[in-house]
Design an enzyme around this catalytic site. Sequence first.
Site, short mmCIF file in Angstrom:
data_model
loop_
_atom_site.label_atom_id
_atom_site.label_comp_id
_atom_site.label_asym_id
_atom_site.label_seq_id
_atom_site.Cartn_x
_atom_site.Cartn_y
_atom_site.Cartn_z
N CYS A 113 1.93 38.54 7.55
CA CYS A 113 2.19 39.39 6.39
C CYS A 113 3.15 40.54 6.73
O CYS A 113 4.35 40.28 6.89
CB CYS A 113 0.87 39.88 5.81
SG CYS A 113 0.97 40.22 4.05
N HIS A 222 -2.48 35.06 5.25
CA HIS A 222 -3.46 35.60 6.20
C HIS A 222 -4.33 34.50 6.80
O HIS A 222 -5.43 34.23 6.33
CB HIS A 222 -4.32 36.65 5.51
CG HIS A 222 -3.58 37.91 5.25
ND1 HIS A 222 -3.56 38.95 6.13
CD2 HIS A 222 -2.75 38.25 4.23
CE1 HIS A 222 -2.79 39.91 5.66
NE2 HIS A 222 -2.27 39.49 4.51
N GLU A 224 -5.98 34.65 9.37
CA GLU A 224 -7.16 35.25 10.04
C GLU A 224 -8.32 35.46 9.05
O GLU A 224 -9.44 35.76 9.47
CB GLU A 224 -6.79 36.59 10.66
CG GLU A 224 -6.84 37.82 9.77
CD GLU A 224 -5.79 37.85 8.65
OE1 GLU A 224 -4.83 37.04 8.69
OE2 GLU A 224 -5.92 38.70 7.74
N1 LIG Z 1 2.50 46.22 2.50
C1 LIG Z 1 3.23 44.99 2.64
C2 LIG Z 1 2.51 44.10 3.65
C3 LIG Z 1 1.32 43.43 3.07
C4 LIG Z 1 0.22 43.11 4.05
O1 LIG Z 1 0.33 43.03 5.26
N2 LIG Z 1 -0.94 42.96 3.42
C5 LIG Z 1 -2.16 42.83 4.13
C6 LIG Z 1 -3.16 43.84 3.61
C7 LIG Z 1 -4.55 43.56 4.07
C8 LIG Z 1 -4.70 43.80 5.57
O2 LIG Z 1 -4.67 44.98 5.96
O3 LIG Z 1 -4.79 42.84 6.32
C9 LIG Z 1 3.36 44.30 1.29
O4 LIG Z 1 2.70 44.74 0.33
O5 LIG Z 1 4.09 43.31 1.20
#
Ligand SMILES: N[C@@H](CCC(=O)NCCCC(=O)O)C(=O)O
Length: 250
Positions: A113, A222, A224
């Site tokens: 992400c 994700h 994970e």
């Molecule tokens: N802020 C960026 C990245 C999004 C992201 O990594 N979301 C994961 C949030 C949940 C976690 O902390 O694992 C976007 O909005 O694209």
Amino acid sequence: MSSTAKPVIGVISCTRPVEGEDAYIVKTRYVNAVARYANAVPLICPSIATEGDAAAMVARLDAILLTGSNSNMEPHHYGAEAGRTPFDPGRDSMSALLIKAALAAGKPVFGICRGLQEINVALGGTLVDQRDATDQPSLQHHAPEDASLEEMFGHSHSVEIVPGTPLADITGAQSIDINSVHFQTLGRLGKDLVVNARAADGVVEAVSATSGAATILAVQWHPEWHPEKRPHDLAFWRKVGEIARSAARR
Ligand SMILES: N[C@@H](CCC(=O)NCCCC(=O)O)C(=O)O
């Protein structure tokens, strides 16, 4: 496998207030996935480093993992004038230094992400925020902002996997259903990155690259988050462990 035979994967941290003061934190699901599903030893990297410190950390690691985070990269990193908070400048700086050090050392770089976005920016790419779109997006990549954690990670869509790419080999699939927890997407693709998956609206959902001796593998979703429920996510982590073990043997 004995712990000494396992590769060591550095997991980047974020800066967050804990008990009234800043702390370097990583959500347990990222660390647990490295340990349980990649069969590697996770080592949390504090987001405090000079270029030399990041290189010193990488010298003691077999690979790095750039996790997701609900903060956004500061827009100046990708040539934009404005961006949405929350920001995490320490994380931005650390991810850039770790990526640079790992690629220079020929060590694998894995991203999830925000981590995918950081890799793209580190290689000269850009980001776009879906919320800036003038027309109604054909596909929402994030649950409504008031969604609960379970609802947020329950938000999902399918992605088409590009045949012949590492992700196609990893998953053995043409299309997979993924969770989607991001507002930003890749704009200009970073140097040497190969698109491995796209959503129906064309958003890049996974990339790979071989930069010298280093391998890059990053996904926008994700893996994970309860990978035990999704075979393609379990396969992703097995590949992470395999690549890291190969790097450890070099
Ligand atoms: N802020 C960026 C990245 C999004 C992201 O990594 N979301 C994961 C949030 C949940 C976690 O902390 O694992 C976007 O909005 O694209």
